[in-house]
Design a protein around this motif. Structure first.
Motif: not given
Length: 461
Positions: A68-69, A72, A74, A76, A136, A138, A140, A145, A147
């Protein structure tokens, strides 16, 4: 119902009949054993990647770190950098072009790459530093996506987990966002008209005493979430390639209206509710694939996803760029150890992201890859079907005359019969006799089970 089990099944007969590729040449083996080509790489060995695969896997294409980021996610996603080991124009590239995919049999595999590479130097084995291509992303809260980066890196997986382990609660920090991500992405796929078709697969497995039996296996929760990671990555890859006007997509046209109507017509007979206005994907998402009647409906629904192929393009986006099952443009980039197309599509994505020209060896190969992959996929399907047909025939050989509960999952033209799915054991076979209707429930009698021809036939009881 008596359990199905056989002590001995000779799968070598299938190899002899269908033919297998010759052994890798000494030149190809030497190339596979050589160090990878030098590339600029970022160091991501501090990221605690883990792999999640079927138990016992050694050809590990992917390692995952998904957390979780904020609201949203993250992601990898490390993919084995197979292109670093395969010299353009070399003996190994020629031999992989002839193979196309890894072929899997219950008693062993016929690999796309020599095992020194696919189960060794290129495999993302735990505790080993490996070259990889890392996506990679990012995202929401809606898992859209924001990025996307794709670049060569050096990685180190810290653990090799199986799907059953993750389903049982093994969840390191690297997988802390997997469950939520899988749920969000799965719902989004259905919302945009895609179909997450979890058709239970017939699999031949070895028993504890060394024999063989036939099982019907649906995807686990962890497996479905992991598949959503691969689908997202493939969508990101397709977006990059379409933007550059060069690449290789996995495409599938929308289902024909008459196929959707046929599926809707069989739903009542199998106890499947189809609300007004619901899409096939929405109906499928409500089903329990372990229910024999639902499993039979899913078998019929699989006809909606026939016709998938590869589309190569080098001079602008193609006219057909959509994958109806995914509900978006999509590309194969996450299994290069086992599937040839992924190596070339990944190289396109790396070039597009960095602004470099697509390598000439990739551009030269792209036009021929759709036909190459179509042939390889047909061959893999032939092996899969032959393995299951042989196993069914061996396991049922002493049960001719017995009756079974079944559902009709396909009907042949001109009223010549069809295909039935037995409730137990998990057999899919031909059923003789006119008047069959897709979705119909009936009692069938086994009239033939011949291992030498791999032929199993039923008739209405």
């Amino acid at each position: 119902m008596r359990p199905l089990r056989a002590q001995q099944i000779d799968f070598g007969a299938i190899r002899a009949e269908l033919g297998t590729p010759p052994d890798f040449t000494p030149e190809a083996l030497a190339e596979a054993a050589a160090p990878p080509a030098a590339h600029d790489r970022i160091d991501l060995t501090s990221v605690p990647f883990v792999t999640v695969d079927p138990p016992g896997s050694k050809d590990l294409d992917q390692a995952l770190h998904l957390v979780r980021d904020g609201d949203g996610f993250l992601l990898r996603y490390a993919i084995a950098d197979v292109a670093a080991f395969v010299r353009p124009g070399g003996a190994l590239e020629r031999e992989t072009l002839a193979r196309g995919v890894t072929l899997y049999l219950p008693d062993g595999r016929i690999p796309l790459h020599p095992t020194v590479l696919s189960e060794g130097a290129a495999s993302l084995l735990p505790g080993e530093t490996r070259p990889a291509v890392v996506w990679t992303v990012h995202l929401d809260a809606d898992a859209t996506p924001l990025d996307v980066r794709v670049e060569r890196a050096t990685v180190r997986s810290i653990a090799q987990l199986s799907y059953p382990e993750v389903d049982a609660g093994t969840c390191p920090e690297a997988l802390s966002g997997l469950a939520a991500f899988g749920a969000v992405r799965g719902a989004k796929q259905i919302e945009r008209g895609g179909i997450d078709l979890d058709v239970p697969e017939q699999e031949v497995e070895r028993t504890e005493d060394g024999g063989w039996n036939l099982v019907l296996r649906a995807q686990t929760v962890a497996e479905k979430a992991n598949a959503q990671v691969s689908l997202l990555t493939g969508e990101c890859a397709a977006t990059l390639m379409l933007g550059a006007g060069v690449g290789l997509l996995r495409t599938l046209p929308p289902a024909a209206p008459e196929d959707v109507d046929r599926l809707r017509a069989v739903a009542p007979g199998l106890g499947v509710d189809w609300p007004d206005g619901a899409t096939p994907g929405q109906v499928v998402a409500t089903l329990d694939p372990t229910d024999p009647r639902a499993a039979a409906f899913l078998d019929v629904a699989a006809t909606l996803l026939r016709g998938a192929g590869y589309t190569a393009f080098t001079d602008g986006p193609p006219a057909q760029a959509f994958h109806a099952g995914v509900g978006a443009p999509y590309a194969h980039v996450t299994a290069p150890l086992r599937r040839l197309a992924d190596r070339y599509a990944t190289e396109v994505c790396l070039a597009v992201f960095t602004g470099a020209p697509v390598p000439p060896w990739v551009l030269a190969a792209l036009p021929e890859l759709p036909a190459t992959m179509a042939s390889a996929t047909r061959r893999a399907n032939e092996f899969d079907r032959a393995v299951v047909d042989l196993t069914e025939a061996v396991l049922l050989a002493d049960r001719v005359g017995e009756e079974f509960d079944a559902a009709v999952v396909d009907v042949a033209g001109e009223g010549k019969g069809g295909t039935v799915a037995l409730d137990d054991p998990p057999v899919r076979a031909r059923c003789a006799g006119p008047g069959l209707h897709a979705g119909e429930r009936l009692r069938v009698r086994l009239i033939e089970a011949e291992p030498t021809t791999r032929r199993v036939r039923f008739q209405p009881a």
